[in-house]
Design a protein around this motif. Structure first.
Motif, PDB file in Angstrom:
ATOM      1  N   ILE A 137       0.846  -1.209   0.000  1.00 19.25           N
ATOM      2  CA  ILE A 137       0.000   0.000   0.000  1.00 19.25           C
ATOM      3  C   ILE A 137       0.874   1.248   0.000  1.00 19.25           C
ATOM      4  CG2 ILE A 137      -1.610   1.370   1.407  1.00 19.25           C
ATOM      5  CD1 ILE A 137      -2.817  -1.385   2.318  1.00 19.25           C
ATOM      6  N   LEU A 138       1.911   1.240   0.830  1.00 23.85           N
ATOM      7  CA  LEU A 138       2.767   2.419   0.959  1.00 23.85           C
ATOM      8  C   LEU A 138       3.646   2.617  -0.275  1.00 23.85           C
ATOM      9  CD1 LEU A 138       3.748   2.240   4.715  1.00 23.85           C
ATOM     10  CD2 LEU A 138       1.844   3.422   3.625  1.00 23.85           C
ATOM     11  N   VAL A 139       4.128   1.539  -0.856  1.00 23.51           N
ATOM     12  CA  VAL A 139       4.925   1.664  -2.080  1.00 23.51           C
ATOM     13  C   VAL A 139       4.050   2.231  -3.196  1.00 23.51           C
ATOM     14  CG1 VAL A 139       6.105   0.356  -3.904  1.00 23.51           C
ATOM     15  CG2 VAL A 139       6.671  -0.056  -1.498  1.00 23.51           C
ATOM     16  N   ALA A 140       2.810   1.750  -3.300  1.00 26.29           N
ATOM     17  CA  ALA A 140       1.898   2.288  -4.316  1.00 26.29           C
ATOM     18  C   ALA A 140       1.653   3.776  -4.083  1.00 26.29           C
ATOM     19  CB  ALA A 140       0.573   1.521  -4.305  1.00 26.29           C
ATOM     20  N   SER A 141       1.524   4.178  -2.839  1.00 24.99           N
ATOM     21  CA  SER A 141       1.344   5.586  -2.501  1.00 24.99           C
ATOM     22  C   SER A 141       2.584   6.384  -2.911  1.00 24.99           C
ATOM     23  CB  SER A 141       1.079   5.713  -0.998  1.00 24.99           C
ATOM     24  OG  SER A 141       0.880   7.041  -0.621  1.00 24.99           O
ATOM     25  N   ALA A 142       3.770   5.841  -2.617  1.00 25.28           N
ATOM     26  CA  ALA A 142       5.020   6.516  -2.989  1.00 25.28           C
ATOM     27  C   ALA A 142       5.151   6.617  -4.507  1.00 25.28           C
ATOM     28  CB  ALA A 142       6.216   5.775  -2.392  1.00 25.28           C
ATOM     29  N   LYS A 157       7.698  21.110   6.562  1.00 24.36           N
ATOM     30  CA  LYS A 157       8.874  21.144   5.672  1.00 24.36           C
ATOM     31  C   LYS A 157       9.684  19.849   5.806  1.00 24.36           C
ATOM     32  CE  LYS A 157      12.970  23.856   4.559  1.00 24.36           C
ATOM     33  NZ  LYS A 157      13.787  25.012   4.902  1.00 24.36           N
ATOM     34  N   LEU A 158       9.904  19.406   7.032  1.00 22.00           N
ATOM     35  CA  LEU A 158      10.631  18.154   7.255  1.00 22.00           C
ATOM     36  C   LEU A 158       9.899  16.984   6.609  1.00 22.00           C
ATOM     37  CD1 LEU A 158      12.873  16.451   8.680  1.00 22.00           C
ATOM     38  CD2 LEU A 158      11.248  16.216  10.583  1.00 22.00           C
ATOM     39  N   ILE A 159       8.602  16.908   6.827  1.00 22.60           N
ATOM     40  CA  ILE A 159       7.817  15.788   6.296  1.00 22.60           C
ATOM     41  C   ILE A 159       7.842  15.809   4.771  1.00 22.60           C
ATOM     42  CG2 ILE A 159       5.504  14.774   6.166  1.00 22.60           C
ATOM     43  CD1 ILE A 159       7.151  14.424   8.863  1.00 22.60           C
ATOM     44  N   ARG A 160       7.694  16.964   4.160  1.00 27.35           N
ATOM     45  CA  ARG A 160       7.755  17.046   2.683  1.00 27.35           C
ATOM     46  C   ARG A 160       9.096  16.537   2.168  1.00 27.35           C
ATOM     47  NH1 ARG A 160       5.182  21.964   3.546  1.00 27.35           N
ATOM     48  NH2 ARG A 160       7.131  23.096   3.198  1.00 27.35           N
ATOM     49  N   LYS A 161      10.167  16.890   2.875  1.00 24.47           N
ATOM     50  CA  LYS A 161      11.508  16.449   2.465  1.00 24.47           C
ATOM     51  C   LYS A 161      11.619  14.923   2.529  1.00 24.47           C
ATOM     52  CE  LYS A 161      16.285  16.490   3.976  1.00 24.47           C
ATOM     53  NZ  LYS A 161      17.057  16.539   5.199  1.00 24.47           N
ATOM     54  N   ILE A 162      11.195  14.342   3.631  1.00 24.35           N
ATOM     55  CA  ILE A 162      11.323  12.889   3.808  1.00 24.35           C
ATOM     56  C   ILE A 162      10.380  12.150   2.854  1.00 24.35           C
ATOM     57  CG2 ILE A 162      11.173  10.978   5.447  1.00 24.35           C
ATOM     58  CD1 ILE A 162      11.710  13.115   7.662  1.00 24.35           C
ATOM     59  N   GLN A 163       9.158  12.660   2.704  1.00 21.93           N
ATOM     60  CA  GLN A 163       8.232  12.058   1.752  1.00 21.93           C
ATOM     61  C   GLN A 163       8.804  12.144   0.337  1.00 21.93           C
ATOM     62  OE1 GLN A 163       4.582  14.205   2.459  1.00 21.93           O
ATOM     63  NE2 GLN A 163       3.871  12.720   3.975  1.00 21.93           N
ATOM     64  N   GLY A 164       9.424  13.266   0.005  1.00 15.42           N
ATOM     65  CA  GLY A 164      10.019  13.442  -1.316  1.00 15.42           C
ATOM     66  C   GLY A 164      11.077  12.397  -1.613  1.00 15.42           C
ATOM     67  N   GLN A 165      11.823  11.996  -0.594  1.00 15.85           N
ATOM     68  CA  GLN A 165      12.829  10.940  -0.775  1.00 15.85           C
ATOM     69  C   GLN A 165      12.157   9.630  -1.178  1.00 15.85           C
ATOM     70  OE1 GLN A 165      14.746  11.090   3.053  1.00 15.85           O
ATOM     71  NE2 GLN A 165      16.016  12.844   2.486  1.00 15.85           N
ATOM     72  N   PHE A 176       9.118   9.383  -2.578  1.00 16.58           N
ATOM     73  CA  PHE A 176       8.519   9.588  -3.902  1.00 16.58           C
ATOM     74  C   PHE A 176       9.583   9.440  -4.993  1.00 16.58           C
ATOM     75  CE2 PHE A 176       5.345  12.780  -1.849  1.00 16.58           C
ATOM     76  CZ  PHE A 176       4.613  11.731  -1.317  1.00 16.58           C
ATOM     77  N   ASP A 177      10.740  10.073  -4.794  1.00 13.32           N
ATOM     78  CA  ASP A 177      11.812  10.007  -5.787  1.00 13.32           C
ATOM     79  C   ASP A 177      12.324   8.578  -5.959  1.00 13.32           C
ATOM     80  OD1 ASP A 177      11.592  12.753  -6.065  1.00 13.32           O
ATOM     81  OD2 ASP A 177      13.409  13.205  -4.909  1.00 13.32           O
ATOM     82  N   ALA A 214       9.547   6.360  -7.741  1.00 13.94           N
ATOM     83  CA  ALA A 214       9.041   6.809  -9.033  1.00 13.94           C
ATOM     84  C   ALA A 214       9.607   5.909 -10.136  1.00 13.94           C
ATOM     85  CB  ALA A 214       9.428   8.253  -9.282  1.00 13.94           C
ATOM     86  N   GLY A 215       8.720   5.232 -10.862  1.00 10.92           N
ATOM     87  CA  GLY A 215       9.134   4.385 -11.968  1.00 10.92           C
ATOM     88  C   GLY A 215       9.846   3.106 -11.579  1.00 10.92           C
ATOM     89  N   ARG A 216       9.789   2.755 -10.303  1.00 12.26           N
ATOM     90  CA  ARG A 216      10.470   1.554  -9.802  1.00 12.26           C
ATOM     91  C   ARG A 216       9.420   0.546  -9.357  1.00 12.26           C
ATOM     92  NH1 ARG A 216      15.739   1.311  -6.405  1.00 12.26           N
ATOM     93  NH2 ARG A 216      15.902   3.438  -7.168  1.00 12.26           N
ATOM     94  N   ASP A 217       9.680  -0.714  -9.581  1.00 10.53           N
ATOM     95  CA  ASP A 217       8.782  -1.770  -9.111  1.00 10.53           C
ATOM     96  C   ASP A 217       9.146  -2.170  -7.686  1.00 10.53           C
ATOM     97  OD1 ASP A 217       7.374  -1.964 -11.502  1.00 10.53           O
ATOM     98  OD2 ASP A 217       8.766  -3.441 -12.319  1.00 10.53           O
ATOM     99  N   ALA A 218       8.118  -2.558  -6.947  1.00 13.06           N
ATOM    100  CA  ALA A 218       8.349  -3.027  -5.575  1.00 13.06           C
ATOM    101  C   ALA A 218       9.039  -4.365  -5.672  1.00 13.06           C
ATOM    102  CB  ALA A 218       7.041  -3.154  -4.812  1.00 13.06           C
TER     103      ALA A 218
END
Length: 122
Positions: free
Chosen positions: A16-21, A104-112, A114-115, A118-122
């Motif tokens: 679920i979390l990987v799909a969200s990411a 700001k901290l959460i956006r940074k960590i979430q961005g990691q 997401f990046d 992105a385009g990667r299979d679990a």
């Protein structure tokens, strides 16, 4: 930590979390619980936090970014206390667990996450 006694299968929660990411979006506690077949209650949310901790421990062992930070409160889009207790310390954050600096901290960590996913299979 053993998987015994956890609210849900960590593999299912991770999926679920990987799909969200991969979608580049956070997901609320109630949405995760609903996907797992549960209605939102505070005890269920606390039980979910134990699974999230397990998922993050496994991600760290694999060299992947944390995923629990993607699970947020509907009210403000930030993780709940369960994440902050360990997450704030892990990231050297000593501020309030809400407000602009926390966001700001959460956006940074979430961005990691997401990046990374992105385009990667679990």
């Amino acid at each position: 930590m053993s998987e015994a006694g956890l609210l849900a299968d960590p593999g299912e929660v991770r999926a679920i979390l990987v799909a969200s990411a991969q979608a580049g979006q956070a997901i609320s506690y109630s949405e995760v619980l609903e996907l797992l077949g549960h209605h939102f209650t505070r005890p269920k949310m606390r039980a979910l936090c134990k699974v999230l901790s397990f998922v993050d421990d496994e991600a760290e062992a694999r060299g992947e970014p944390e995923l629990a930070v993607l699970v947020v409160r509907q009210s403000d889009g930030l993780p709940g206390q369960g994440w902050w207790v360990g997450g704030a310390k892990k990231h050297g954050f000593t501020g309030l667990w809400n407000g602009p600096k926390a966001a700001k901290l959460i956006r940074k960590i979430q961005g990691q996450a997401f990046d990374y996913w992105a385009g990667r299979d679990a």
